[in-house]
Design an enzyme around this catalytic site. Structure first.
Site, PDB file in Angstrom:
ATOM      1  N   CYS A   1       0.682  -1.170  -0.075  1.00 39.40           N
ATOM      2  CA  CYS A   1       0.049   0.124  -0.148  1.00 39.40           C
ATOM      3  C   CYS A   1       1.003   1.292  -0.001  1.00 39.40           C
ATOM      4  O   CYS A   1       1.809   1.397   0.718  1.00 39.40           O
ATOM      5  CB  CYS A   1      -0.909  -0.189   1.362  1.00 39.40           C
ATOM      6  SG  CYS A   1      -1.845   1.382   1.454  1.00 39.40           S
TER       7      CYS A   1
ATOM      8  N   CYS B   1      -7.255  -1.200   1.891  1.00 39.16           N
ATOM      9  CA  CYS B   1      -6.346  -1.606   2.777  1.00 39.16           C
ATOM     10  C   CYS B   1      -6.949  -1.767   4.172  1.00 39.16           C
ATOM     11  O   CYS B   1      -7.540  -0.808   4.905  1.00 39.16           O
ATOM     12  CB  CYS B   1      -5.184  -0.682   2.741  1.00 39.16           C
ATOM     13  SG  CYS B   1      -3.867  -0.871   3.751  1.00 39.16           S
TER      14      CYS B   1
ATOM     15  N   CYS C   1      -9.237  -6.024  -8.949  1.00 40.56           N
ATOM     16  CA  CYS C   1      -8.791  -5.094 -10.076  1.00 40.56           C
ATOM     17  C   CYS C   1      -8.101  -4.025  -8.959  1.00 40.56           C
ATOM     18  O   CYS C   1      -8.897  -3.021  -8.763  1.00 40.56           O
ATOM     19  CB  CYS C   1      -9.904  -4.884 -10.818  1.00 40.56           C
ATOM     20  SG  CYS C   1      -9.525  -3.522 -12.253  1.00 40.56           S
TER      21      CYS C   1
HETATM   22 FE    FE Z   1      -2.578   0.951   3.583  1.00 41.61          FE
END
Ligand code: FE
Length: 132
Positions: A46, A95, A118
């Site tokens: 992330c 996330c 995706c």
């Molecule tokens: Fe994150």
């Protein structure tokens, strides 16, 4: 997992404009605009909080123009919610650690999961892992 919580202004300062629009504003980058498509072995994290999200061994070429994976690196790092924007009902992926929006999950992926995560390339950073 310990959550990372920041104010909108903190995210705006920390992130690129592209990453901010994706992660914090549920934006979608235009297809085929991501430079995050290395055909290398490694880990995708992330870009907001650094949490490891996807392994390249779960990446596949969906032809969609967005990085596509059939599963996250671990079950508890990516969370789903229902997204009813744009007059569609879609499964949104975010996330777990920073709650940043990543992309959407569709039920048309390959085995073994049949899922297609995706993901906006602008939400990810890639780190190559050399294999022995
Ligand atoms: Fe994150």
């Amino acid at each position: 997992m310990k959550k990372i919580i920041k104010s909108d202004q903190e995210w705006k300062t920390q992130l690129s404009e592209k990453a901010y629009n994706i992660l914090r504003k549920n934006g979608t980058e235009r297809a085929f605009t991501s430079d995050n498509f290395p055909k290398l072995s490694g880990v995708y994290s992330c870009v907001g909080c650094g949490a490891e999200l996807f392994n390249s061994n779960a990446k596949f070429d969906s032809g969609s123009g967005w990085p596509s994976f059939f599963q996250p690196i671990e079950a508890n790092v990516v969370e789903e919610s229902i997204d009813k924007s744009l007059m569609m009902t879609r499964t949104e992926a975010h996330c777990v650690r920073c709650e940043g929006h990543l992309g959407h999950i569709f039920p048309d992926g390959p085995a073994p999961t049949g899922l297609r995560y995706c993901i906006n390339g602008g939400a990810l950073s890639f780190k190559e892992v050399k294999e022995n």
